[in-house]
Design an enzyme around this catalytic site. Structure first.
Site, PDB file in Angstrom:
ATOM      1  N   GLU A  26       0.834  -1.217   0.000  1.00 49.17           N
ATOM      2  CA  GLU A  26       0.000   0.000   0.000  1.00 49.17           C
ATOM      3  C   GLU A  26       0.866   1.264   0.000  1.00 49.17           C
ATOM      4  OE1 GLU A  26      -1.206   2.029   3.305  1.00 49.17           O
ATOM      5  OE2 GLU A  26      -1.028   0.366   4.722  1.00 49.17           O
ATOM      6  N   LYS A 160      -4.633  -1.505  13.777  1.00 45.12           N
ATOM      7  CA  LYS A 160      -3.819  -0.433  14.354  1.00 45.12           C
ATOM      8  C   LYS A 160      -4.097  -0.348  15.849  1.00 45.12           C
ATOM      9  CE  LYS A 160      -5.718   2.284  11.553  1.00 45.12           C
ATOM     10  NZ  LYS A 160      -6.210   3.484  10.860  1.00 45.12           N
TER      11      LYS A 160
HETATM   12  N1  PSU Z   1      -1.715   1.529   9.836  1.00 45.39           N
HETATM   13  C1  PSU Z   1      -0.574   2.214  10.037  1.00 45.39           C
HETATM   14  N2  PSU Z   1      -0.326   3.299   9.267  1.00 45.39           N
HETATM   15  C2  PSU Z   1      -1.212   3.716   8.314  1.00 45.39           C
HETATM   16  C3  PSU Z   1      -2.421   2.982   8.118  1.00 45.39           C
HETATM   17  C4  PSU Z   1      -2.610   1.898   8.891  1.00 45.39           C
HETATM   18  O1  PSU Z   1       0.224   1.868  10.890  1.00 45.39           O
HETATM   19  O2  PSU Z   1      -0.938   4.717   7.643  1.00 45.39           O
HETATM   20  C5  PSU Z   1      -3.394   3.404   7.047  1.00 45.39           C
HETATM   21  C6  PSU Z   1      -3.763   2.196   6.171  1.00 45.39           C
HETATM   22  O3  PSU Z   1      -3.612   2.571   4.819  1.00 45.39           O
HETATM   23  C7  PSU Z   1      -5.207   1.929   6.508  1.00 45.39           C
HETATM   24  C8  PSU Z   1      -5.701   3.304   6.814  1.00 45.39           C
HETATM   25  O4  PSU Z   1      -5.919   1.341   5.466  1.00 45.39           O
HETATM   26  O5  PSU Z   1      -4.633   3.864   7.587  1.00 45.39           O
HETATM   27  C9  PSU Z   1      -6.998   3.288   7.554  1.00 45.39           C
HETATM   28  O6  PSU Z   1      -7.495   4.582   7.638  1.00 45.39           O
HETATM   29  P1  PSU Z   1      -9.013   4.807   8.073  1.00 45.39           P
HETATM   30  O7  PSU Z   1      -9.110   4.299   9.496  1.00 45.39           O
HETATM   31  O8  PSU Z   1      -9.203   6.304   7.976  1.00 45.39           O
HETATM   32  O9  PSU Z   1      -9.877   4.039   7.121  1.00 45.39           O
END
Ligand code: PSU
Ligand code: MN
Length: 309
Positions: A26, A160
């Site tokens: 990603e 996360k």
């Molecule tokens: N986990 C991390 N760093 C990130 C992300 C996840 O340690 O940058 C990113 C991933 O791309 C994940 C996104 O899909 O955050 C999720 O964001 P949201 O909760 O706004 O959907």
């Protein structure tokens, strides 16, 4: 009008024709997850880690409104230094294409592009999920919806750490997503190995994982085989040496959450940056270590699957 098809790099096209294991990577982690220049160094290291473990990397991103699967080093460097790059979840992708923007793809968007390109294995750091307090905010990542619907295997170090892990696993169960803990009992907790949350199934061998994928998606083309569309989530615990003590990181997360004013798409980038400051860079080092560990496992799964199907 420019061509709106996906641009697949020469290297990735060759890998398809030679039936090599391909690993999608990603790019939100590049544009919003890590600061420059660590983001660029890490993006390069992740590609190298995939190669070192028998796979071909395919970093996915949007450059000037064009979807790319497999980036040149110049494209990686451009993205890593672009302060205006968008964070592209599923809802944002058409917008970025229409505005000719640069953007980092989240887990959700990387999955959907990977599926479109024919890539089945994808390595990330942590997936988005159900946020703490979601019963008030309704903040649930589009990553979970994508895992429900899109047939890609996502290797992560857990949800996360700033999320509500039990609620995230509950939603995944509801949506029919097999959730695997690789070589551990609990579902891993991103910065540390043992979340204390059960709710996933332990598998210890890479061949167990590839067999699961073959059965889920009927990759063996059994005439009477069932095909269960949708994602598979592999939780790969952070290496012991890089693990953060649970009490310590949970304390920092509480501090970061208590002063947070960010909402919506800004929540995750804010929390990651704040944790980086509070931990004097240590959370960033753990983040990079787990990303590499996931790229290595994903490459082995991709290589194993490529041999079987
Ligand atoms: N986990 C991390 N760093 C990130 C992300 C996840 O340690 O940058 C990113 C991933 O791309 C994940 C996104 O899909 O955050 C999720 O964001 P949201 O909760 O706004 O959907
Ligand atoms: Mn959100």
């Amino acid at each position: 009008m420019t061509n709106r098809r996906i641009t697949i790099s020469e290297e990735v096209r060759t890998a398809f024709s030679q039936r090599q294991g391909i690993v999608a990577l990603e790019s939100t982690v590049i544009t919003h997850g890590l600061p420059y220049p660590d983001n660029l160094a890490t993006a390069r290291e992740l590609e190298q880690t995939v190669r070192d473990h028998g796979g071909i990397p395919a970093t996915i991103a949007v450059i000037e409104g064009q979807i790319h699967v497999g980036l040149t080093d110049l494209q990686l460097a451009t993205l890593a230094q672009d302060n205006h790059a968008m964070k592209l979840s599923r809802r944002d992708l058409p917008l970025a294409l229409s505005l000719n923007k640069n953007g980092g793809t989240t887990v959700a968007t990387t999955m959907l592009i990977a599926q479109e390109a024919g890539i089945r294995i994808f390595a990330t750091g942590g997936i988005g999920g159900v946020h703490r307090g979601a019963e008030e905010t309704f903040d649930i990542s589009a990553d979970l919806e994508e895992l429900a619907n899109t047939s890609v295997c996502v290797v992560c170090a857990g949800a996360k750490a700033v999320l509500d892990i039990p609620k995230t696993l509950e939603v995944l169960e509801t949506k029919g997503v097999p959730t695997i803990s690789y070589g551990c009992d609990d579902f891993p907790a991103f910065y540390y190995r043992n979340s204390g949350v059960n709710g996933s199934t332990r598998l210890d061998q890479i061949s167990d994982i590839t067999n699961l994928l073959i059965h889920k998606w009927n990759l063996a083309n059994w005439p009477d085989g069932l095909c269960f569309d949708g994602g598979v989530l592999i939780g790969n615990p952070i290496p012991l040496a890089d693990e953060y003590a649970k009490e310590e990181i949970e304390g920092l997360i509480e501090t970061a959450l208590s002063s947070m004013t960010a909402t919506g798409r800004d929540v995750t980038p804010y929390l990651l940056a704040e944790l980086g400051k509070l931990s004097a860079g240590k959370s960033k080092d753990s983040n990079i270590a787990l990303l590499k560990n996931n790229a290595a496992l994903a490459a082995q799964i991709a290589a194993s699957l490529a041999q079987k199907v």
